[in-house]
Design a protein around this motif. Structure first.
Motif, PDB file in Angstrom:
ATOM      1  N   SER A 202       0.523  -1.192  -0.114  1.00 65.41           N
ATOM      2  CA  SER A 202      -0.043  -0.125   0.247  1.00 65.41           C
ATOM      3  C   SER A 202       0.404   1.092   0.000  1.00 65.41           C
ATOM      4  O   SER A 202       2.158   1.239   0.421  1.00 65.41           O
ATOM      5  CB  SER A 202      -0.937  -0.116   1.133  1.00 65.41           C
ATOM      6  OG  SER A 202      -0.391  -0.051   2.560  1.00 65.41           O
ATOM      7  N   CYS A 203       0.438   2.224  -0.239  1.00 66.43           N
ATOM      8  CA  CYS A 203       0.927   4.251  -0.014  1.00 66.43           C
ATOM      9  C   CYS A 203       2.411   3.627  -1.499  1.00 66.43           C
ATOM     10  O   CYS A 203       2.696   4.101  -0.840  1.00 66.43           O
ATOM     11  CB  CYS A 203       1.100   4.355   1.094  1.00 66.43           C
ATOM     12  SG  CYS A 203      -0.341   4.329   2.072  1.00 66.43           S
TER      13      CYS A 203
ATOM     14  N   SER B 154      -4.158  -0.725  -1.520  1.00 64.11           N
ATOM     15  CA  SER B 154      -4.503  -0.125  -1.455  1.00 64.11           C
ATOM     16  C   SER B 154      -3.688   1.132  -1.759  1.00 64.11           C
ATOM     17  O   SER B 154      -2.498   1.246  -1.818  1.00 64.11           O
ATOM     18  CB  SER B 154      -5.056   0.703   0.012  1.00 64.11           C
ATOM     19  OG  SER B 154      -3.871  -0.066   1.078  1.00 64.11           O
ATOM     20  N   LYS B 155      -4.256   2.412  -2.375  1.00 62.42           N
ATOM     21  CA  LYS B 155      -3.870   3.302  -2.458  1.00 62.42           C
ATOM     22  C   LYS B 155      -2.708   3.476  -3.142  1.00 62.42           C
ATOM     23  O   LYS B 155      -1.932   3.936  -2.900  1.00 62.42           O
ATOM     24  CB  LYS B 155      -3.385   4.321  -1.313  1.00 62.42           C
ATOM     25  CG  LYS B 155      -4.784   4.522  -0.086  1.00 62.42           C
ATOM     26  CD  LYS B 155      -4.009   4.850   1.485  1.00 62.42           C
ATOM     27  CE  LYS B 155      -4.651   5.478   1.970  1.00 62.42           C
ATOM     28  NZ  LYS B 155      -4.738   5.847   3.477  1.00 62.42           N
TER      29      LYS B 155
ATOM     30  N   ASN C   1      -8.866   2.325  -3.221  1.00 65.32           N
ATOM     31  CA  ASN C   1      -8.370   3.717  -3.699  1.00 65.32           C
ATOM     32  C   ASN C   1      -7.079   3.301  -4.572  1.00 65.32           C
ATOM     33  O   ASN C   1      -5.975   4.470  -4.368  1.00 65.32           O
ATOM     34  CB  ASN C   1      -7.525   4.890  -2.946  1.00 65.32           C
ATOM     35  CG  ASN C   1      -7.536   6.457  -2.871  1.00 65.32           C
ATOM     36  OD1 ASN C   1      -8.016   6.792  -3.783  1.00 65.32           O
ATOM     37  ND2 ASN C   1      -6.115   7.359  -2.316  1.00 65.32           N
TER      38      ASN C   1
END
Length: 306
Positions: A47-48, A70-71, A94
């Motif tokens: 993520s991120c 995610s993200k 996202n």
């Protein structure tokens, strides 16, 4: 592994038990080869980061049980994403996903799914619903799997229909080809029959012409022979012997015999014999009688002239 603006780090330094945390590492791509060397890392957190896509060999990480993507900026997942059959927890919050690959239906062990904050297709967004708590995320996993299975089944049916249509088309082409070949064979057969009939007519015509020529030649030969036969001198007609001539011959023969007898009776020693005396007497009587019959003499003279 590269870290945006930092130094290279070993994945083993990030591994904590069976969890590998690669979040907030400013990753532009996934180090699949290094991850494949850590089969114990069944929980992966990506993520991120700045991931736009996942490489196709990412789906070889079949040991993953929990995956957090995610993200990021993912626009699509690999077509064979369904190879991650052991995956139970998937977080795609996202990102920029619109659809999911059909192979997603093969994630039969998926229990938890979050697809919020993605520009999903309206139908898929309605099926996924919200993921605001544990229950909703679990329902999202079940419903999305069912939806993707339905899509997969429909695609399989379409594929089967297409395959069936192609088979029928192939059969139709084969039937048309067979019909065409049969028509060509029939045409060749008819052409052969017509050619044979033409040759037969030519043969009959040549035979008739030959016979006509033979007849004409024979006729000309006969016509040529007729003048030759007509040029022969006419032969005198043969007269059939009449009865009078036969009688005359008999009489002459009898007369000849009588003369011979008279000669024998007058010139030989037989004249004194009684028979010869009678013959001589008869001769003298006949001569005397003949002298008195001029008519008989004329007849004899006429016959001798003929």
């Amino acid at each position: 592994m590269s870290r945006g603006g930092g130094k290279g780090l070993s994945l083993k330094d990030k591994l904590d038990g069976n969890e590998l945390d690669l979040s907030l590492c400013d990753l532009n791509e996934v180090p699949v080869r290094e991850l494949a060397a850590l089969p114990k890392a069944t929980i992966l957190d990506l993520s991120c980061n700045n991931l736009i896509s996942l490489p196709s060999d990412f789906c070889s990480l079949m040991h993953l049980v929990k995956l957090d993507l995610s993200k990021n900026r993912l626009q699509q997942l690999p077509l064979d994403f369904g190879r991650l059959v052991n995956l139970q927890h998937l977080d795609l919050l996202n990102n920029r996903l619109v659809t999911l690959p059909v192979s997603f239906a093969q994630l039969k062990n998926l229990k938890w799914l979050d697809l919020k904050d993605n520009p999903l297709d309206p139908v898929l967004a309605k099926v996924a619903g919200d993921c605001l708590d544990e229950k909703q995320c679990k329902q999202a996993a079940v419903k999305v799997l069912q939806h993707m299975k339905a899509i997969q089944s429909e695609q399989d049916r379409q594929r089967q229909r297409k395959l069936q249509a192609e088979r029928e088309m192939e059969k139709r082409r084969e039937a048309e080809q067979r019909a065409k070949e049969a028509q060509e064979r029939e045409l060749r057969k008819r052409e052969k029959a017509e050619e044979k009939e033409r040759r037969r007519r030519e043969y009959d015509a040549q035979k008739a012409a030959k016979q006509e020529m033979e007849k004409k030649t024979k006729k000309e030969t006969v016509q040529t022979r007729k003048p030759a036969s007509s040029s022969r001198p006419p032969q005198p007609p043969r007269h059939k012997p009449s009865w009078s001539r036969s009688v005359l011959r008999v009489l002459l023969f009898v007369l000849f015999c009588i003369l011979c007898a008279l000669a024998a009776c007058k010139l030989t020693e037989l004249q004194r014999q009684p028979l010869c005396v009678s013959v001589n007497t008869l001769y003298e009587d006949v001569v005397a009688a003949l002298q008195n019959h001029k008519t008989l003499q004329n007849m004899l003279q006429h016959n001798s002239q003929q």
